[in-house]
Write a protein that holds these residues in place. Structure first.
Motif, PDB file in Angstrom:
ATOM      1  N   UNK A  92      -4.668 -15.266   6.111  1.00 15.21           N
ATOM      2  CA  UNK A  92      -4.726 -13.935   6.734  1.00 15.21           C
ATOM      3  C   UNK A  92      -4.253 -12.911   5.723  1.00 15.21           C
ATOM      4  N   UNK A  93      -4.475 -11.645   6.040  1.00 19.21           N
ATOM      5  CA  UNK A  93      -3.985 -10.569   5.196  1.00 19.21           C
ATOM      6  C   UNK A  93      -4.966 -10.185   4.101  1.00 19.21           C
ATOM      7  N   UNK A  94      -4.461  -9.388   3.145  1.00 18.47           N
ATOM      8  CA  UNK A  94      -5.289  -8.870   2.064  1.00 18.47           C
ATOM      9  C   UNK A  94      -4.740  -9.244   0.696  1.00 18.47           C
ATOM     10  N   UNK A  95      -4.200 -10.447   0.611  1.00 16.73           N
ATOM     11  CA  UNK A  95      -3.763 -10.953  -0.691  1.00 16.73           C
ATOM     12  C   UNK A  95      -4.986 -11.312  -1.532  1.00 16.73           C
ATOM     13  N   UNK A  96      -4.790 -11.407  -2.838  1.00 20.17           N
ATOM     14  CA  UNK A  96      -5.887 -11.851  -3.711  1.00 20.17           C
ATOM     15  C   UNK A  96      -6.408 -13.220  -3.248  1.00 20.17           C
ATOM     16  N   UNK A  97      -5.487 -14.130  -2.942  1.00 20.58           N
ATOM     17  CA  UNK A  97      -5.888 -15.474  -2.509  1.00 20.58           C
ATOM     18  C   UNK A  97      -6.794 -15.408  -1.286  1.00 20.58           C
ATOM     19  N   UNK A  98      -6.362 -14.681  -0.266  1.00 24.46           N
ATOM     20  CA  UNK A  98      -7.147 -14.668   0.979  1.00 24.46           C
ATOM     21  C   UNK A  98      -8.476 -13.955   0.803  1.00 24.46           C
ATOM     22  N   UNK A 124      -2.778  -3.980   5.096  1.00 22.25           N
ATOM     23  CA  UNK A 124      -1.800  -5.061   5.001  1.00 22.25           C
ATOM     24  C   UNK A 124      -0.511  -4.530   4.375  1.00 22.25           C
ATOM     25  N   UNK A 125       0.512  -4.356   5.199  1.00 22.73           N
ATOM     26  CA  UNK A 125       1.799  -3.861   4.728  1.00 22.73           C
ATOM     27  C   UNK A 125       2.560  -4.902   3.906  1.00 22.73           C
ATOM     28  N   UNK A 126       2.128  -6.158   3.977  1.00 22.17           N
ATOM     29  CA  UNK A 126       2.871  -7.220   3.293  1.00 22.17           C
ATOM     30  C   UNK A 126       2.342  -7.507   1.886  1.00 22.17           C
ATOM     31  N   UNK A 127       1.267  -6.847   1.488  1.00 25.60           N
ATOM     32  CA  UNK A 127       0.666  -7.078   0.169  1.00 25.60           C
ATOM     33  C   UNK A 127       0.579  -5.756  -0.578  1.00 25.60           C
ATOM     34  N   UNK A 128       0.958  -5.709  -1.854  1.00 23.60           N
ATOM     35  CA  UNK A 128       0.806  -4.470  -2.621  1.00 23.60           C
ATOM     36  C   UNK A 128      -0.651  -4.013  -2.607  1.00 23.60           C
TER      37      UNK A 128
END
Length: 339
Positions: A92-98, A124-128
């Protein structure tokens, strides 16, 4: 069908886009999905919007099957990434991995080697943000998406994302907010920022979860099991906010306004949305093919100021306008994935 450039980009989209987020609901089957997509194509719709999370990824698969055999160059396919698509914390989220893993899954399910617009379903507040935009740039530069877009981002978030996109030499061309005659939240901040930046609006829920079709009369609840009002896959949490007698009664008072123009309530409501110059397309779902055929006719309607004033007079007291509602649609804290 009418067509318009998406913001200040060169991409042209149909004013009505077909959205298949209802796939997997109690009112839909694979046969119905195929029939609805065929009705959309017959109506001249070329823009199709979906998301990896819809029906736990099954919506993308269904859309891919429905569009199989169509000329890919004649379609604009949009999908989204953000919401959970698996049990892991990185699903989930907008990390590079996801993002990198999700685009591969979406392309496989859709049966295509690229999407036209790849959209961040939420902020996504949890990813830069820099990490997110760099990952989107990788997707675009690898040819797996032509453009990027966002959904339910605030004006400030869109400005920051747009600036980073330009630095990375990719095009952030669209925003997908909720917008209807009842939900005018984007008008105060988001739409002006997008107009300044050349970002087009592809709006969702232009019929307020079906409320603006008039099919929910006041005093008629409780709604039967299996109806859209009781099915969480059909959006009942959002719909519930409108299911009160004040709202439903005011919608019924719009019937004479629609009748004076020879329109259905749905056509009147869609025409109201499409009259906004910032709206490039309205995403329309359907539980029956006939809904697509009838509602697509709204692109030919031009509402005069007197009609718009009548609509405002009727709905005014129940319209939602607070810009804070956009912020409320995103995860509440940066550590939401660890909760």
């Amino acid at each position: 069908m009418e067509f318009r450039h998406l913001g200040r980009s060169g991409l042209i989209v149909s004013r009505i886009a077909y959205g298949n987020w209802l796939t997997g609901s109690s009112s839909r089957s694979e046969e119905t999905e195929l029939a609805c997509v065929r009705a959309a194509l017959d109506a001249g719709i070329t823009t199709f919007d979906t998301a990896d999370v819809y029906a736990d990824t099954a919506a993308e698969e269904s859309l891919g099957r429905a569009l199989k055999g169509e000329r890919r160059e004649g379609l604009e396919i949009l999908t989204k990434v953000f919401a959970p698509t698996g049990p892991g914390r990185n699903d989930m989220g907008l990390s590079r991995k996801h993002i990198r893993e999700s685009i591969e899954g979406s392309l496989r399910r859709l049966g295509t080697d690229h999407v036209d617009v790849y959209q961040a379903h939420r902020f996504d507040l949890s990813t830069p943000l820099e990490e997110t935009m760099e990952a989107f740039a990788d997707v675009v530069h690898s040819g797996k998406a032509h453009y990027i877009g966002v959904s339910e981002w605030t004006a400030g978030q869109i400005r920051r994302g747009h600036a980073l996109a330009r630095e990375l030499k990719i095009s952030l061309v669209s925003n997908q907010p909720q917008y209807s005659a009842l939900w005018r939240v984007p008008e105060a901040e988001v739409m002006p920022a997008c107009e300044e930046l050349g970002v087009g609006q592809i709006v969702w829920s232009p019929l307020a979860q079906g409320v603006l079709t008039g099919k929910y009369p006041p005093g008629a609840g409780p709604w039967p099991e299996g109806s859209r009002a009781t099915d969480v896959n059909d959006g009942s949490p959002e719909l519930a906010a409108w299911l009160n007698d004040d709202v439903l009664g005011r919608v019924q008072r719009l019937r004479p306004v629609a009748a004076d123009l020879g329109l259905t309530l749905a056509q009147l409501s869609l025409a109201w949305v499409l009259r906004n110059p910032g709206v490039c397309a309205a995403v329309l779902g359907a539980s029956r093919p006939g809904h697509i055929t009838d509602n697509a006719k709204a692109v030919d309607v031009r509402l005069d100021e007197e009609t718009v004033a009548r609509i405002d007079t009727v709905l005014g007291p129940v319209v939602r306008r607070d810009p804070a509602a956009t912020r409320e649609s995103s995860p509440p804290t940066p550590d939401w994935r660890l909760a």
